[in-house]
Design an enzyme around this catalytic site. Structure first.
Site, PDB file in Angstrom:
ATOM      1  N   ALA A  62      10.233   9.829   0.736  1.00 13.42           N
ATOM      2  CA  ALA A  62      10.983   9.019   1.690  1.00 13.42           C
ATOM      3  C   ALA A  62       9.983   8.232   2.530  1.00 13.42           C
ATOM      4  O   ALA A  62       8.834   8.653   2.688  1.00 13.42           O
ATOM      5  CB  ALA A  62      11.825   9.934   2.568  1.00 13.42           C
ATOM      6  N   GLY A 101      10.916  13.051  -1.630  1.00 12.65           N
ATOM      7  CA  GLY A 101      12.109  12.349  -2.096  1.00 12.65           C
ATOM      8  C   GLY A 101      11.916  11.712  -3.463  1.00 12.65           C
ATOM      9  O   GLY A 101      12.889  11.505  -4.199  1.00 12.65           O
ATOM     10  N   GLU A 104      12.697  14.356  -5.781  1.00 13.20           N
ATOM     11  CA  GLU A 104      14.136  14.629  -5.703  1.00 13.20           C
ATOM     12  C   GLU A 104      14.924  13.604  -6.526  1.00 13.20           C
ATOM     13  O   GLU A 104      15.872  13.953  -7.225  1.00 13.20           O
ATOM     14  CB  GLU A 104      14.575  14.643  -4.230  1.00 13.20           C
ATOM     15  N   GLU A 124       6.571  18.000   2.136  1.00  7.86           N
ATOM     16  CA  GLU A 124       7.298  17.830   3.403  1.00  7.86           C
ATOM     17  C   GLU A 124       6.821  18.743   4.521  1.00  7.86           C
ATOM     18  O   GLU A 124       6.790  18.341   5.693  1.00  7.86           O
ATOM     19  CB  GLU A 124       8.801  18.050   3.182  1.00  7.86           C
TER      20      GLU A 124
HETATM   21  C1  3H9 Z   1      10.279  13.147   2.147  1.00  9.22           C
HETATM   22  O1  3H9 Z   1      10.189  12.629   1.085  1.00  9.22           O
HETATM   23  C2  3H9 Z   1      11.535  13.762   2.691  1.00  9.22           C
HETATM   24  C3  3H9 Z   1      12.612  13.926   1.643  1.00  9.22           C
HETATM   25  O2  3H9 Z   1      12.525  15.205   1.036  1.00  9.22           O
HETATM   26  C4  3H9 Z   1      13.991  13.900   2.251  1.00  9.22           C
HETATM   27  C5  3H9 Z   1      14.429  12.630   2.872  1.00  9.22           C
HETATM   28  C6  3H9 Z   1      15.876  12.651   3.237  1.00  9.22           C
HETATM   29  N1  3H9 Z   1       6.033   6.766   3.714  1.00  9.22           N
HETATM   30  O3  3H9 Z   1      -2.441   8.052   1.434  1.00  9.22           O
HETATM   31  P1  3H9 Z   1      -2.785   6.649   1.120  1.00  9.22           P
HETATM   32  C7  3H9 Z   1       1.387   4.723   3.097  1.00  9.22           C
HETATM   33  S1  3H9 Z   1       8.966  13.228   3.209  1.00  9.22           S
HETATM   34  C8  3H9 Z   1       5.508   5.655   4.261  1.00  9.22           C
HETATM   35  O4  3H9 Z   1      -3.957   6.066   1.796  1.00  9.22           O
HETATM   36  P2  3H9 Z   1      -3.552   7.328  -1.551  1.00  9.22           P
HETATM   37  C9  3H9 Z   1       0.204   5.137   3.931  1.00  9.22           C
HETATM   38  O5  3H9 Z   1       0.527   5.195   5.293  1.00  9.22           O
HETATM   39  C10 3H9 Z   1       7.690  12.330   2.399  1.00  9.22           C
HETATM   40  N2  3H9 Z   1       4.246   5.246   4.017  1.00  9.22           N
HETATM   41  O6  3H9 Z   1      -2.924   6.393  -0.454  1.00  9.22           O
HETATM   42  C11 3H9 Z   1      -0.796   4.046   3.610  1.00  9.22           C
HETATM   43  O7  3H9 Z   1      -0.417   2.905   4.366  1.00  9.22           O
HETATM   44  P3  3H9 Z   1      -1.496   1.835   4.841  1.00  9.22           P
HETATM   45  C12 3H9 Z   1       6.995  13.195   1.460  1.00  9.22           C
HETATM   46  C13 3H9 Z   1       3.522   5.987   3.197  1.00  9.22           C
HETATM   47  O8  3H9 Z   1      -3.565   6.545  -2.808  1.00  9.22           O
HETATM   48  C14 3H9 Z   1      -0.506   3.754   2.147  1.00  9.22           C
HETATM   49  O9  3H9 Z   1       0.815   4.235   1.903  1.00  9.22           O
HETATM   50  N3  3H9 Z   1       5.884  12.469   0.888  1.00  9.22           N
HETATM   51  C15 3H9 Z   1       4.021   7.153   2.588  1.00  9.22           C
HETATM   52  O10 3H9 Z   1      -4.798   7.947  -1.059  1.00  9.22           O
HETATM   53  C16 3H9 Z   1      -1.450   4.407   1.186  1.00  9.22           C
HETATM   54  O11 3H9 Z   1      -1.500   5.803   1.444  1.00  9.22           O
HETATM   55  C17 3H9 Z   1       4.628  12.551   1.383  1.00  9.22           C
HETATM   56  O12 3H9 Z   1       4.361  13.242   2.337  1.00  9.22           O
HETATM   57  C18 3H9 Z   1       5.343   7.540   2.873  1.00  9.22           C
HETATM   58  N4  3H9 Z   1       5.918   8.621   2.309  1.00  9.22           N
HETATM   59  O13 3H9 Z   1      -2.509   8.512  -1.710  1.00  9.22           O
HETATM   60  C19 3H9 Z   1       3.608  11.770   0.602  1.00  9.22           C
HETATM   61  N5  3H9 Z   1       3.049   7.691   1.814  1.00  9.22           N
HETATM   62  O14 3H9 Z   1      -2.069   1.285   3.581  1.00  9.22           O
HETATM   63  C20 3H9 Z   1       2.568  11.228   1.504  1.00  9.22           C
HETATM   64  C21 3H9 Z   1       1.987   6.880   1.929  1.00  9.22           C
HETATM   65  O15 3H9 Z   1      -0.689   0.874   5.633  1.00  9.22           O
HETATM   66  N6  3H9 Z   1       1.658  10.353   0.812  1.00  9.22           N
HETATM   67  N7  3H9 Z   1       2.264   5.850   2.753  1.00  9.22           N
HETATM   68  O16 3H9 Z   1      -2.500   2.606   5.651  1.00  9.22           O
HETATM   69  C22 3H9 Z   1       0.584  10.787   0.118  1.00  9.22           C
HETATM   70  O17 3H9 Z   1       0.368  11.969  -0.060  1.00  9.22           O
HETATM   71  C23 3H9 Z   1      -0.358   9.742  -0.403  1.00  9.22           C
HETATM   72  O18 3H9 Z   1      -0.051   8.548   0.243  1.00  9.22           O
HETATM   73  C24 3H9 Z   1      -0.317   9.479  -1.922  1.00  9.22           C
HETATM   74  C25 3H9 Z   1      -1.253   8.286  -2.243  1.00  9.22           C
HETATM   75  C26 3H9 Z   1      -0.824  10.720  -2.667  1.00  9.22           C
HETATM   76  C27 3H9 Z   1       1.050   9.138  -2.398  1.00  9.22           C
END
Ligand code: 3H9
Length: 644
Positions: A62, A101, A104, A124
């Site tokens: 999400a 998400g 999901e 999460e």
């Molecule tokens: C969820 O899903 C809840 C659901 O179960 C239910 C909902 C109802 N949102 O980490 P990076 C941005 S909770 C918005 O440097 P990488 C990040 O800020 C979510 N933005 O890249 C950055 O922005 P900027 C559960 C996000 O290649 C850019 O993307 N998911 C999100 O080293 C690049 O990020 C997580 O917790 C997001 N969800 O790693 C996943 N994710 O360029 C969290 C990233 O402006 N994310 N951004 O600085 C990660 O673990 C890593 O970003 C990922 C890529 C492994 C995907």
């Protein structure tokens, strides 16, 4: 332009989601996917759907940026249910990562294919929430209760082969994922469909299983993993819809909690820290080899950190014996990692083999970066810097690891000031995440960009710090310790202060931490400043050090450590030594103690900000979290006190 593009491959519709950088599910993405389901269901020529993602990853979850806002329809759980109920079966083609998400949505699809290098997970809990769109309810139906509990409570992603073994995905693909997914979807047309995940049975577990899991998770002191466990339990005991309602209510309540707000703050602060806006477009230099001068605890830790990041290291000590001891010290770090199962014996051996320890400065002639990590004395460090300027290539970056000295004095009059920089590691340097990057007035932008790039390669959290005594972290530490001593002077027991800070979430209170690290280092700094004629008032710690109480290593500091043990015991000797500096008074509640000490940290942080030593309050929070054990779930002193 819509985030979703539709292509046709015969009877298959291929929906490509492109919402850079990580395909996070925003309200717009939810709407686009919902409309796509409706369109495909209404189109008689489409018989199956493949969902793929553009860019480096499948859906990363999400959109965390929307977490502070009121939820907007269509909500994610409804979208997952809509995909699952689609008349045309959907196949998710997962590359990179399917997280939160994102996973999901994949679980709502009838089939899942995964690239062999991809991973799936529910991170999460790291954001202070639980999966909110069926992760806790659908996962145990597919992968079993134990795997679901592990995934949603730990937040750790599982690699593709493990996802296949657990039954989370139907097939693993090497090579053309999109092509494979289209063929897979085509091969399923006309055949019997597997039951949707929501309709599959789920096993139950006895009370004892839940009690044991709970006891294990309670140790962390975090809320979200316990709530995630409860949600999986409900999924095994309640009908699907009721379990979904429980999960959703829990997710929404946690999402609005101060803990989740703090963790989101840290999430974005960490990502911003790795890519400072001021360095956008500035290319870092490639660093292929590194030199370290000084093989003490700090130098050995720095050498180990670079070796673990795959860089060859040359370490300089003052004579052959010291060089051999330094090699042994660094090797012990790798052996320890191997003993804990973090490295294989062969990997540990290879890391040791890539380290050269010598007393010959000329061995640094080839390195791209040399870091001095010698004794904290201006003359000693300056002599090392002069040596480095002589033996290193003229374009090699020269860095100082000083924690208290003014790097400008260290660099005064040196040639090529553009290549000089401060890289302040924290001990033990191969473990601690924080790296304070201290540019000097003449440091070239690409040298600064190289330091940030190095931090990324080392797995460190870089924070740019301006020049002042103690930079950001140690300056706040000094204020924190002074405020803690003020509390003692007002009559709060040493153990009362430590317990209050542990209660707040620190692993250790300020006094037990000093006993572990030794009281003498800061004492010697104060003495040196006094010798320079500076006005440094006598601290309570000075009184203890003068009485020979330097911490655990001398059998006593703020506490006694009977029989050379590590268990702190309140000390009568300390009470006697400090008696005439301590007034009797009302002892505040632990929460008030913590508030006062964190308030002192934030006050110093505010001064640091106003002087431009730190660029943002969030960076100060990162310093405290990654260098000083501030509890992540409280967001750092600036966030916690509402100043960040
Ligand atoms: C969820 O899903 C809840 C659901 O179960 C239910 C909902 C109802 N949102 O980490 P990076 C941005 S909770 C918005 O440097 P990488 C990040 O800020 C979510 N933005 O890249 C950055 O922005 P900027 C559960 C996000 O290649 C850019 O993307 N998911 C999100 O080293 C690049 O990020 C997580 O917790 C997001 N969800 O790693 C996943 N994710 O360029 C969290 C990233 O402006 N994310 N951004 O600085 C990660 O673990 C890593 O970003 C990922 C890529 C492994 C995907």
């Amino acid at each position: 332009m819509s985030a979703l593009t539709i292509d046709r491959e015969g009877e298959i519709a291929v929906a490509t989601l492109d919402n850079p950088p990580v395909n996070a599910i925003s309200a717009e993405v939810r709407r686009a996917l919902w409309e796509a389901v409706e369109t495909f269901d209404a189109d008689p020529e489409i018989r199956a759907v493949v969902l793929v993602c553009a860019g480096r990853s499948f859906i990363a979850g999400a959109d965390v940026k929307e977490f502070g806002l009121p939820p907007v329809a269509p909500h994610l759980p409804d979208l997952v249910a809509r995909i699952e109920a689609a008349a045309k079966p959907w196949t998710a083609a997962i590359h990179g990562a399917a997280l939160g998400g994102g996973l999901e949505i994949a679980l709502g699809c009838r089939f899942r294919l995964i690239d062999a290098e991809a991973r799936v997970g529910f991170p999460e809990v790291g954001l202070g929430v639980i999966p909110g769109a069926s992760g806790t309810v659908r996962t145990p139906r597919l992968a079993g209760v134990e795997a679901a509990v592990e995934m949603v409570t730990s937040g750790k992603p599982v690699p593709a082969p493990e996802a296949l073994r657990l039954g989370l995905v139907d097939a693993m693909v090497t090579g053309d994922l999109r092509g494979a997914a289209v063929s897979y979807a085509a091969s399923m047309i006309g055949g019997p469909l597997p039951e949707p995940v929501s309709a599959r049975p789920v096993e139950t577990r006895p009370d004892s299983y839940w009690a044991e899991s709970r006891a294990r998770l309670e140790k962390s002191g975090e809320t979200a993993p316990l709530r995630a466990l409860e949600a999986v339990r409900k999924a095994t005991e309640l009908p699907f819809d009721e379990a979904m309602a429980f999960e959703r209510a829990t997710f929404l309540a946690l999402r609005d909690s101060p803990e989740a707000a703090a963790l989101r703050h840290v999430f974005f602060a960490e990502r911003a820290a790795l890519r400072p806006a001021a360095l956008k477009g500035v290319a870092p230099r490639g660093i292929g080899s590194v030199g370290v001068v000084g093989g003490g605890t700090m130098g050995a830790g720095i050498a180990a950190a670079f070796r673990m990041a795959g860089m060859p290291v040359t370490l300089i000590e003052r004579d052959a014996g010291a060089a051999a001891r330094a090699h042994a010290a660094v090797s012990r770090i790798f052996e320890g990692a191997a003993a804990r199962g973090k490295l294989t014996g062969a990997e540990a051996g290879a890391l040791s083999d890539g380290l050269v320890c010598t007393d010959d400065h000329a061995a640094l002639g080839h390195v791209d970066l040399a870091i001095e990590a010698v004794f904290e004395d201006l003359a000693v460090k300056r002599a090392v810097f002069d040596d480095l300027a002589r033996v290193c290539r003229p374009d090699a970056i020269l860095a100082t690891n000083t924690s208290y000295l003014d790097p400008r004095c260290l660099a005064e009059g040196m040639p090529a000031p553009e290549r000089l920089i401060g890289l302040h590691f924290f001990s033990p340097a191969h473990v601690m995440k924080l790296l304070e990057i201290v540019p000097l007035p003449g440091t070239a932008p690409e040298v600064l960009a190289t330091a940030f790039d190095l931090a990324r390669r080392l797995g460190k959290m870089p924070v740019r710090a301006g020049i002042c005594e103690g930079f950001i972290g140690n300056r706040i530490l000094k204020r924190y310790r002074a405020a803690a001593e003020d509390l003692l002077a007002e009559g709060v027991p040493v153990a009362g202060v430590d317990a209050a800070m542990r209660g707040f979430g620190f692993r250790m209170g300020p006094f037990e931490a000093q006993d572990l690290g030794g009281l003498d280092i800061a004492f010697l700094q104060r003495e040196a400043a006094r010798a320079e004629g500076r006005d440094v008032p006598e601290t309570l710690a000075d009184i203890l050090v003068r009485a020979g109480r330097k911490g655990q290593k001398t059998g006593g500091g703020w506490y006694d450590y009977p029989e050379g043990g590590r268990r702190p015991v309140a000390s009568d000797a300390v009470a006697r030594l400090l008696a005439d500096r301590i007034a009797g008074g009302e002892v505040p509640a632990p929460e008030a103690i913590a508030e006062r000490l964190v308030g002192a940290m934030a006050d110093e942080g505010a001064a640091i900000l106003s002087e431009g030593i730190a660029e943002t309050a969030a960076q100060i929070d990162l310093v405290e979290i990654h260098g000083y054990g501030f509890p992540r779930a409280k967001g750092g002193p600036m966030h916690w006190t509402g100043r960040g």
